[in-house]
Motif scaffolding. Sequence first.
Motif, PDB file in Angstrom:
ATOM      1  N   MET A   1       0.800  -1.208   0.000  1.00 44.73           N
ATOM      2  CA  MET A   1       0.000   0.000   0.000  1.00 44.73           C
ATOM      3  C   MET A   1       0.849   1.282   0.000  1.00 44.73           C
ATOM      4  N   PRO A   2       1.945   1.340   0.774  1.00 46.18           N
ATOM      5  CA  PRO A   2       2.745   2.572   0.755  1.00 46.18           C
ATOM      6  C   PRO A   2       3.304   2.909  -0.628  1.00 46.18           C
ATOM      7  N   LEU A   3       3.637   1.914  -1.424  1.00 38.62           N
ATOM      8  CA  LEU A   3       4.153   2.194  -2.756  1.00 38.62           C
ATOM      9  C   LEU A   3       3.081   2.858  -3.611  1.00 38.62           C
ATOM     10  N   GLU A   4       1.839   2.454  -3.443  1.00 42.07           N
ATOM     11  CA  GLU A   4       0.734   3.098  -4.152  1.00 42.07           C
ATOM     12  C   GLU A   4       0.557   4.533  -3.673  1.00 42.07           C
ATOM     13  N   GLN A   5       0.779   4.756  -2.368  1.00 41.56           N
ATOM     14  CA  GLN A   5       0.713   6.114  -1.821  1.00 41.56           C
ATOM     15  C   GLN A   5       1.796   6.993  -2.439  1.00 41.56           C
ATOM     16  N   LEU A   6       2.998   6.436  -2.593  1.00 42.12           N
ATOM     17  CA  LEU A   6       4.088   7.180  -3.211  1.00 42.12           C
ATOM     18  C   LEU A   6       3.748   7.533  -4.651  1.00 42.12           C
ATOM     19  N   LYS A   7       3.233   6.576  -5.391  1.00 45.33           N
ATOM     20  CA  LYS A   7       2.871   6.837  -6.788  1.00 45.33           C
ATOM     21  C   LYS A   7       1.766   7.888  -6.875  1.00 45.33           C
ATOM     22  N   ALA A   8       0.792   7.821  -5.971  1.00 44.08           N
ATOM     23  CA  ALA A   8      -0.291   8.811  -5.962  1.00 44.08           C
ATOM     24  C   ALA A   8       0.254  10.198  -5.637  1.00 44.08           C
ATOM     25  N   PHE A   9       1.201  10.263  -4.700  1.00 43.81           N
ATOM     26  CA  PHE A   9       1.812  11.545  -4.365  1.00 43.81           C
ATOM     27  C   PHE A   9       2.572  12.116  -5.557  1.00 43.81           C
ATOM     28  N   LEU A  10       3.350  11.283  -6.219  1.00 44.04           N
ATOM     29  CA  LEU A  10       4.120  11.755  -7.369  1.00 44.04           C
ATOM     30  C   LEU A  10       3.203  12.212  -8.501  1.00 44.04           C
ATOM     31  N   GLU A  11       2.070  11.561  -8.646  1.00 46.09           N
ATOM     32  CA  GLU A  11       1.102  12.002  -9.654  1.00 46.09           C
ATOM     33  C   GLU A  11       0.557  13.379  -9.289  1.00 46.09           C
ATOM     34  N   LYS A  12       0.316  13.604  -7.992  1.00 49.23           N
ATOM     35  CA  LYS A  12      -0.142  14.920  -7.524  1.00 49.23           C
ATOM     36  C   LYS A  12       0.921  15.975  -7.790  1.00 49.23           C
ATOM     37  N   VAL A  13       2.181  15.629  -7.555  1.00 48.63           N
ATOM     38  CA  VAL A  13       3.297  16.547  -7.764  1.00 48.63           C
ATOM     39  C   VAL A  13       3.366  16.985  -9.222  1.00 48.63           C
TER      40      VAL A  13
END
Length: 76
Positions: A1-13
């Motif tokens: 799950m944290p890796l998906e959170q990282l990807k979601a954050f980078l998409e927001k960035v």
Amino acid sequence: MPLEQLKAFLEKVKGDSNLQEKLKAAKSPEDVVAIAKENGHEFNSDHLSQLSKEELESVAGGVTLKYKNWCYCTAL
């Protein structure tokens, strides 16, 4: 799950120039994690190294972070 959170954050960035500037000013992977947490995304600095270069380039929108021997770079 944290890796998906990282990807979601980078998409927001990718679409947020203010976040991009904050990340450019980050001095460590832990700074990146703190910025992400402020924006509702939970992961730790170990997760940053789990993304491939291609994944980083596809989602991060040209963010380059450097700290001593650590570098998180993507193309502009």
